[in-house]
Design a protein around this motif. Structure first.
Motif, PDB file in Angstrom:
ATOM      1  N   UNK A  29       5.182   5.382   2.319  1.00 58.26           N
ATOM      2  CA  UNK A  29       4.463   6.645   2.550  1.00 58.26           C
ATOM      3  C   UNK A  29       5.024   7.756   1.669  1.00 58.26           C
ATOM      4  N   UNK A  30       4.176   8.756   1.433  1.00 58.01           N
ATOM      5  CA  UNK A  30       4.593   9.953   0.688  1.00 58.01           C
ATOM      6  C   UNK A  30       3.807  11.135   1.256  1.00 58.01           C
TER       7      UNK A  30
ATOM      8  N   UNK B  69       0.834  -1.210   0.000  1.00 53.16           N
ATOM      9  CA  UNK B  69       0.000   0.000   0.000  1.00 53.16           C
ATOM     10  C   UNK B  69       0.864   1.253   0.000  1.00 53.16           C
ATOM     11  N   UNK B  70       0.377   2.295  -0.692  1.00 51.43           N
ATOM     12  CA  UNK B  70       1.027   3.607  -0.652  1.00 51.43           C
ATOM     13  C   UNK B  70       0.097   4.558   0.099  1.00 51.43           C
ATOM     14  N   UNK B  71       0.589   5.124   1.194  1.00 50.09           N
ATOM     15  CA  UNK B  71      -0.206   6.060   1.997  1.00 50.09           C
ATOM     16  C   UNK B  71       0.312   7.472   1.736  1.00 50.09           C
ATOM     17  N   UNK B  72      -0.574   8.324   1.204  1.00 47.26           N
ATOM     18  CA  UNK B  72      -0.168   9.690   0.846  1.00 47.26           C
ATOM     19  C   UNK B  72      -0.918  10.681   1.727  1.00 47.26           C
ATOM     20  N   UNK B  73      -0.194  11.295   2.640  1.00 42.63           N
ATOM     21  CA  UNK B  73      -0.804  12.201   3.632  1.00 42.63           C
ATOM     22  C   UNK B  73       0.269  13.177   4.087  1.00 42.63           C
TER      23      UNK B  73
ATOM     24  N   UNK C 195      -0.237  10.386   9.056  1.00 44.14           N
ATOM     25  CA  UNK C 195       0.500   9.483   8.154  1.00 44.14           C
ATOM     26  C   UNK C 195       1.134   8.333   8.954  1.00 44.14           C
ATOM     27  N   UNK C 196       1.759   8.693  10.085  1.00 39.95           N
ATOM     28  CA  UNK C 196       2.411   7.673  10.919  1.00 39.95           C
ATOM     29  C   UNK C 196       1.389   6.725  11.552  1.00 39.95           C
ATOM     30  N   UNK C 197       0.241   7.288  11.955  1.00 39.19           N
ATOM     31  CA  UNK C 197      -0.809   6.460  12.567  1.00 39.19           C
ATOM     32  C   UNK C 197      -1.361   5.453  11.555  1.00 39.19           C
ATOM     33  N   UNK C 198      -1.594   5.925  10.340  1.00 39.12           N
ATOM     34  CA  UNK C 198      -2.096   5.033   9.282  1.00 39.12           C
ATOM     35  C   UNK C 198      -1.076   3.940   8.980  1.00 39.12           C
ATOM     36  N   UNK C 199       0.183   4.341   8.872  1.00 36.92           N
ATOM     37  CA  UNK C 199       1.265   3.385   8.567  1.00 36.92           C
ATOM     38  C   UNK C 199       1.314   2.300   9.638  1.00 36.92           C
ATOM     39  N   UNK C 200       1.313   2.719  10.888  1.00 32.14           N
ATOM     40  CA  UNK C 200       1.411   1.770  12.009  1.00 32.14           C
ATOM     41  C   UNK C 200       0.242   0.790  12.010  1.00 32.14           C
TER      42      UNK C 200
ATOM     43  N   UNK D 227      -3.863   5.042  -0.669  1.00 33.70           N
ATOM     44  CA  UNK D 227      -4.729   5.865   0.189  1.00 33.70           C
ATOM     45  C   UNK D 227      -4.240   7.293  -0.009  1.00 33.70           C
ATOM     46  N   UNK D 228      -5.097   8.144  -0.550  1.00 34.94           N
ATOM     47  CA  UNK D 228      -4.656   9.443  -1.063  1.00 34.94           C
ATOM     48  C   UNK D 228      -5.421  10.609  -0.433  1.00 34.94           C
ATOM     49  N   UNK D 229      -4.697  11.439   0.308  1.00 33.74           N
ATOM     50  CA  UNK D 229      -5.291  12.649   0.887  1.00 33.74           C
ATOM     51  C   UNK D 229      -5.579  13.631  -0.247  1.00 33.74           C
ATOM     52  N   UNK D 230      -6.710  14.324  -0.181  1.00 37.04           N
ATOM     53  CA  UNK D 230      -7.044  15.264  -1.255  1.00 37.04           C
ATOM     54  C   UNK D 230      -6.284  16.583  -1.110  1.00 37.04           C
ATOM     55  N   UNK D 231      -6.183  17.075   0.144  1.00 37.32           N
ATOM     56  CA  UNK D 231      -5.509  18.363   0.376  1.00 37.32           C
ATOM     57  C   UNK D 231      -4.010  18.151   0.547  1.00 37.32           C
TER      58      UNK D 231
END
Length: 236
Positions: free
Chosen positions: A36-37, A10-14, A20-25, A56-60
């Motif tokens: 992550x990015x 998974x790629x988490x973009x936040x 970002x760290x909470x999602x990763x963990x 998982x892509x943050x819009x802002x």
């Protein structure tokens, strides 16, 4: 074997570091492999060079918003599932996100359990699309024979040719998806079996070899087709 056992990537973009760290963990605790990015341009670059089962892509985001990132990924003919995260909760925003190629949309603050469930569903759904047809060990078409187990084939001139392990794997993948376009991303991940890709020229060279073996006229191929910018297709 479950999706998680295969360690989906998974790629988490936040851009907000704590989230970002909470999602990763939490996603790593579920058994996923996480990259992550925190900005759009680096995501575009990563997606070109690596395979992900879900983004998982943050819009802002700074520099380039998530909607533009999603549009750019789709313009590269990449169908990786994308789940938007947004602080905005209007129907118009949700529709815009899905219209531009997103597969799901969650608003912040979100329920973690719900996010994990939706992530799993999207990954499973994406894997189902790519389910191959069953193919026998010895496959015949147009006077040619491929023996996947023995790594050899009988070519269009009736001669036996050896196949490398990778050639046999690529042939099998294309035959399993007969009549469908198989994306470069999918080929590189399945045949090479790791996230960082060799160059796409590698596949082109394999396809040229297949044409020499199996086509009556390699310049006007009937069986092995390159679909510009997307991938490759086998038709029996």
């Amino acid at each position: 074997m479950t999706t998680k056992a295969k360690k989906a990537s998974l790629l988490v973009v936040e851009d907000e570091e704590s989230l970002r760290e909470a999602l990763k963990l939490n996603l790593e605790l579920e058994g996923y492999e996480i990259t992550t990015a925190d900005n759009g341009p680096s995501v575009i670059k990563m997606v070109k060079n690596e395979y992900f089962d879900l983004i998982i892509l943050d819009i802002m985001l700074p520099d380039m918003d998530g909607i533009t990132v999603c549009e750019t990924i789709r313009m590269q003919h990449n169908d990786v599932p994308i789940m938007f995260l947004s602080a905005r909760n209007t129907g118009a925003d949700r529709v815009e996100g899905l219209k531009k190629g997103g597969d799901d949309y969650m608003t912040k603050p979100f329920n973690l359990e719900e996010l994990l469930l939706r992530v799993e569903k999207l990954i499973v759904k994406n894997k189902k699309i790519k389910d191959p047809h069953a193919v026998p060990d010895v496959y015949k078409f147009d006077g040619c024979t491929i023996d996947f187990a023995a790594h050899e084939c009988i070519d269009v001139n009736g001669k036996t040719q050896e196949l490398s392990k990778k050639e046999a794997a690529l042939l099998k993948l294309l035959v399993e998806h007969e009549g469908e376009v198989v994306s470069r991303e999918h080929i590189l991940q399945v045949v090479w079996g790791y996230n960082v890709y060799p160059t796409t020229r590698t596949i082109d060279n394999f396809i040229l070899n297949f044409r020499k073996h199996f086509e009556h006229d390699s310049r006007n191929p009937k069986h092995f087709h390159s679909v510009r910018g997307i991938g490759y297709k086998f038709t029996a």
